[in-house]
Design an enzyme around this catalytic site. Structure first.
Site, PDB file in Angstrom:
ATOM      1  NE  ARG A  35      -3.656   8.008  23.308  1.00 57.36           N
ATOM      2  CZ  ARG A  35      -4.654   8.660  23.623  1.00 57.36           C
ATOM      3  NH1 ARG A  35      -5.067   9.086  24.651  1.00 57.36           N
ATOM      4  NH2 ARG A  35      -5.325   8.511  22.706  1.00 57.36           N
ATOM      5  CG  HIS A  41     -16.733  13.475  24.588  1.00 62.65           C
ATOM      6  ND1 HIS A  41     -15.873  14.000  25.457  1.00 62.65           N
ATOM      7  CD2 HIS A  41     -15.603  12.934  23.366  1.00 62.65           C
ATOM      8  CE1 HIS A  41     -14.144  13.899  25.023  1.00 62.65           C
ATOM      9  NE2 HIS A  41     -14.157  13.321  24.746  1.00 62.65           N
ATOM     10  CE  LYS A  62     -10.712  12.084  29.442  1.00 60.88           C
ATOM     11  NZ  LYS A  62      -9.695  12.834  27.991  1.00 60.88           N
ATOM     12  CG  ASP A 110      -6.944  10.316  29.682  1.00 60.31           C
ATOM     13  OD1 ASP A 110      -6.781   9.256  29.020  1.00 60.31           O
ATOM     14  OD2 ASP A 110      -7.480  11.168  30.273  1.00 60.31           O
ATOM     15  CB  SER A 115      -8.290   8.790  26.559  1.00 62.06           C
ATOM     16  OG  SER A 115      -8.084  10.002  27.146  1.00 62.06           O
TER      17      SER A 115
END
Ligand code: URA
Length: 430
Positions: free
Chosen positions: A175, A89, A194, A168, A190
């Site tokens: 947000r 990620h 995931k 999320d 967040s």
């Protein structure tokens, strides 16, 4: 009278965090669940998010918040696959196309990559937007299709389904419009909710630092990396992080089709040196996490097996890997006003220009242009001569050039001396 009185109420939780207190496990479980169900209103959650941004959270609170977001949806499980799994990620950068060559490369090394990706919002591009420039390619897969492709090809890049961490999805959208994106507890929970719900066995985080990143300074980036590595490790995911530079954009392109093109160059054994370096560094972390550090990913780039995995991955999702990619209808070239050395090319300036040319979107329902973006013809440290092309701006809609050019103003410098060489991979956490 109700026999099911809620254990907490939103105002009590907001006041606790506003006044700098730690939230209890029960307060966190309740507020995340009640927000997902619509019982806590958007304005209450945005107030709580702002209190979290201003007053922070202890590691215990972040871990509990993450667990509550995971519990809001389904968890995937890849234990039945014949190979180990690893994922990556990135916290988001300009020209960051690394997922495209990385997923098939790691698959070619014998490790399955279940990459659930998103679309871009703001100045950083989205992996799905880039891949959607390939004719026919499809982002939405069912869980069954994903499992089948992981077994047969070894790599999937697809859209995260609605079932994964729905808390999320709702909170991230809130947000985004309430100035509460940049809170470390909220970013960490967040991302990690995931990734943990996705069920990968190993995970490498590419935490970007610099002008084009969420985290502009190294100390905050390191803190974010440490929090995420701890969350992953505690959840049984072998997690490491690399802190990497995002003051200069990656490679030589920022956009959609032009980033796919550059990724294919890397898979063919060429491509810009920084993209190759970061792809290999992240591949090595993923392979180590999956217990396959006996394989050298550089060999798989050189022998063509990563390219074979790319083509198989694109075909499995109905894309044509040999199709001609879309090209923008209009271009505008910015030339060097003097001769010298390019001393700076600012990631944020380039990212904003690509976005304004149509490569990105302002609202999540906007379409993106496949051919739009920016190509730069020199990187910091390269010599340039007066009049040579420095940047090429690409779009289908030429009325966008003025605003894109405005965002590039002050975004680069030409000097007489080469800038100090800064490392791309700054540090490792984990
Ligand atoms: N990416 C995410 O998925 N969540 C954040 O909060 C920031 C970046």
């Amino acid at each position: 009278m109700s026999t099911h009185a809620a254990p907490h109420d939103a105002v009590e939780v907001i006041l606790a965090k506003r006044d700098g207190h730690e939230l209890s496990d029960s307060q966190i479980d309740w507020v995340v669940d009640a927000y997902t169900r619509g019982e806590v209103a958007d304005e209450q959650m945005s107030s709580l998010a702002m209190a979290i941004l201003l007053n922070g959270m202890q590691r215990r609170e972040i871990a509990r918040w993450t667990a509550a977001m995971i519990a809001s949806g389904e968890r995937m499980d890849f234990a039945s696959l014949s190979r180990p799994t690893a994922d990556k990620h990135s916290t988001g950068g300009v020209g960051d196309k690394i997922t495209l060559p990385l997923a098939p490369l790691v698959a070619a090394c014998g490790v399955a990559v279940p990459q659930l990706s998103g679309r871009g919002l703001g100045h950083t591009g989205g992996t799905l937007d880039k891949l959607e420039s390939i004719p026919g390619w499809r982002a939405a897969l069912s869980n069954a299709e994903m499992m089948e492709q992981l077994e047969s090809v070894g790599a999937v890049i697809c859209a995260a389904g609605d079932g994964l961490a729905p808390a999320d999805k709702k909170l991230y959208a809130l947000r985004d419009v309430t100035g509460t994106v940049e809170a470390i507890p909220l970013i960490a929970s967040s991302i990690m909710s995931k990734k943990i719900a996705e069920g990968t066995g190993a995970l490498v985080l590419d935490v970007k630092v610099g002008t084009g990143a969420f985290m502009k300074d190294l100390d905050r980036a390191r803190e974010l990396a440490e929090v995420m590595v701890a969350l992953g490790t505690d959840a049984g995911v072998r997690t490491t992080a690399l802190l990497t530079d995002m003051s200069t954009p990656l490679g030589l392109t920022a956009g959609n089709a032009i980033e796919v093109e550059e990724s294919i160059e890397v898979l063919a054994g060429g491509g810009p040196a920084d993209v190759v370096e970061l792809t290999l560094a992240l591949a090595r972390e993923m392979l180590a996490g999956a217990g396959r550090d006996d394989v050298d990913p550089a060999d798989r780039l050189a022998d063509g097996s990563a390219m074979d995995a790319w083509k198989a991955m694109v075909r499995a999702q109905d894309g044509d890997p040999d199709a001609v990619l879309p090209v923008a209808r209009e271009s505008h070239v910015v030339t060097a006003p003097t001769s010298g050395v390019l001393t700076r090319l600012d990631a944020m300036a380039v990212g904003l220009a690509a976005w304004r040319l149509g490569a990105g979107r302002a609202r999540k329902e906007d379409p993106v242009q496949a051919g739009a973006g920016v190509r730069w013809h020199a990187r910091p440290g390269d010599e340039v001569s007066e009049g040579q092309p420095l940047l090429t701006l690409l779009t289908d809609t030429p009325e966008r050039f003025d605003r894109a050019l405005a965002s590039l103003e002050g975004g680069w410098d030409i000097g007489s001396e080469a800038p100090a060489v800064t490392p791309l991979v700054i540090d490792r956490v984990g």
